[in-house]
Design a protein around this motif. Structure first.
Motif, short mmCIF file in Angstrom:
data_model
loop_
_atom_site.label_atom_id
_atom_site.label_comp_id
_atom_site.label_asym_id
_atom_site.label_seq_id
_atom_site.Cartn_x
_atom_site.Cartn_y
_atom_site.Cartn_z
N ARG A 102 0.84 -1.19 0.00
CA ARG A 102 0.00 0.00 0.00
C ARG A 102 0.88 1.25 0.00
NH1 ARG A 102 -3.88 -2.30 4.36
NH2 ARG A 102 -5.43 -3.27 3.05
N TYR A 103 0.32 2.30 -0.54
CA TYR A 103 1.04 3.56 -0.58
C TYR A 103 1.07 4.17 0.82
CZ TYR A 103 2.11 8.42 -1.53
OH TYR A 103 2.68 9.66 -1.52
N GLN A 104 2.25 4.47 1.30
CA GLN A 104 2.41 5.11 2.60
C GLN A 104 3.06 6.47 2.36
OE1 GLN A 104 1.58 3.82 5.66
NE2 GLN A 104 0.75 1.98 4.70
N ARG A 105 2.31 7.52 2.62
CA ARG A 105 2.90 8.84 2.42
C ARG A 105 3.63 9.25 3.68
NH1 ARG A 105 0.22 13.10 4.72
NH2 ARG A 105 -1.82 12.63 5.58
N ASP A 106 4.63 10.10 3.50
CA ASP A 106 5.38 10.60 4.65
C ASP A 106 4.55 11.67 5.35
OD1 ASP A 106 7.56 9.00 4.09
OD2 ASP A 106 8.40 10.47 2.69
N PRO A 107 4.33 11.52 6.66
CA PRO A 107 3.57 12.54 7.37
C PRO A 107 4.37 13.84 7.43
CG PRO A 107 4.39 10.91 8.90
CD PRO A 107 4.73 10.43 7.53
N LYS A 108 3.69 14.94 7.15
CA LYS A 108 4.37 16.23 7.17
C LYS A 108 4.34 16.76 8.61
CE LYS A 108 3.25 17.22 2.53
NZ LYS A 108 4.01 17.58 1.53
N ALA A 109 5.49 17.18 9.05
CA ALA A 109 5.59 17.67 10.41
C ALA A 109 5.08 19.11 10.47
CB ALA A 109 7.04 17.62 10.88
N ILE A 110 4.41 19.42 11.55
CA ILE A 110 3.95 20.78 11.78
C ILE A 110 5.11 21.57 12.37
CG2 ILE A 110 2.33 22.21 13.08
CD1 ILE A 110 0.42 19.83 13.03
N GLU A 111 5.25 22.79 11.90
CA GLU A 111 6.38 23.60 12.38
C GLU A 111 6.24 23.87 13.86
OE1 GLU A 111 6.87 27.11 10.10
OE2 GLU A 111 6.81 26.06 8.20
N ALA A 112 7.36 24.01 14.50
CA ALA A 112 7.37 24.28 15.95
C ALA A 112 6.75 25.65 16.23
CB ALA A 112 8.78 24.21 16.48
N ALA A 113 6.07 25.81 17.36
CA ALA A 113 5.38 27.05 17.71
C ALA A 113 6.24 28.05 18.41
CB ALA A 113 4.16 26.73 18.57
N ASP A 114 7.49 27.74 18.69
CA ASP A 114 8.33 28.67 19.45
C ASP A 114 9.15 29.60 18.56
OD1 ASP A 114 9.86 26.64 18.45
OD2 ASP A 114 11.12 26.43 20.23
N ARG A 115 8.69 29.89 17.36
CA ARG A 115 9.38 30.83 16.49
C ARG A 115 9.02 32.27 16.86
NH1 ARG A 115 10.50 29.10 10.62
NH2 ARG A 115 11.08 26.94 10.93
N GLN A 116 9.89 33.13 16.57
CA GLN A 116 9.65 34.53 16.86
C GLN A 116 8.83 35.14 15.71
OE1 GLN A 116 13.17 36.91 16.97
NE2 GLN A 116 12.13 38.64 17.91
N VAL A 117 7.70 35.77 16.05
CA VAL A 117 6.84 36.36 15.07
C VAL A 117 7.11 37.86 15.05
CG1 VAL A 117 4.44 36.77 14.39
CG2 VAL A 117 5.11 34.59 15.46
N ILE A 118 7.34 38.42 13.88
CA ILE A 118 7.57 39.85 13.74
C ILE A 118 6.38 40.46 13.02
CG2 ILE A 118 9.08 41.62 12.77
CD1 ILE A 118 11.32 39.51 12.85
N ASP A 119 5.68 41.37 13.73
CA ASP A 119 4.56 42.06 13.12
C ASP A 119 5.05 43.36 12.51
OD1 ASP A 119 2.62 40.19 13.71
OD2 ASP A 119 2.36 40.95 15.75
#
Length: 104
Positions: free
Chosen positions: A86-103
């Motif tokens: 069966r086809y097994q796709r690679d699960p995509k990882a969610i990016e970590a939430a501890d990145r610095q957000v610049i508004d």
């Protein structure tokens, strides 16, 4: 891949059992083989009647063959433990939430 390097073996893509006709043909073939073994046993018993214990052994071997042939022919085939491809796709990882957000 080049044509000569290609693997031509069939790929199992389903867990479905063989068709009823295939199962019936396999059971019929097993029955015919086992019943066909009874005839040589009886012939060997007839040919070796001078050695009574050997002739009796061949007769004793041929007696349970019909019973075993019917049991094996009426039994359903065992489930095969084949690996389904069966086809097994690679699960995509969610990016970590501890990145610095610049508004801006």
């Amino acid at each position: 891949m080049k044509g000569s390097e290609r693997d031509d073996t069939p790929v199992l893509i389903t867990e479905a059992e063989p068709s009823y006709e295939d199962q019936f043909a396999a059971r019929k073939r097993k029955y015919m083989i086992m019943m066909g073994l009874r005839i040589p046993c009886l012939l060997l018993a007839g040919l070796t009647y001078q050695v009574w214990w050997l002739a009796l052994g061949f007769v004793a071997l041929s007696i349970p063959l019909p019973w075993m042939a019917v049991l094996i022919a009426n039994d359903r085939p065992p489930r095969k433990s084949e690996k389904v491809n069966r086809y097994q796709r690679d699960p995509k990882a969610i990016e970590a939430a501890d990145r610095q957000v610049i508004d801006g």
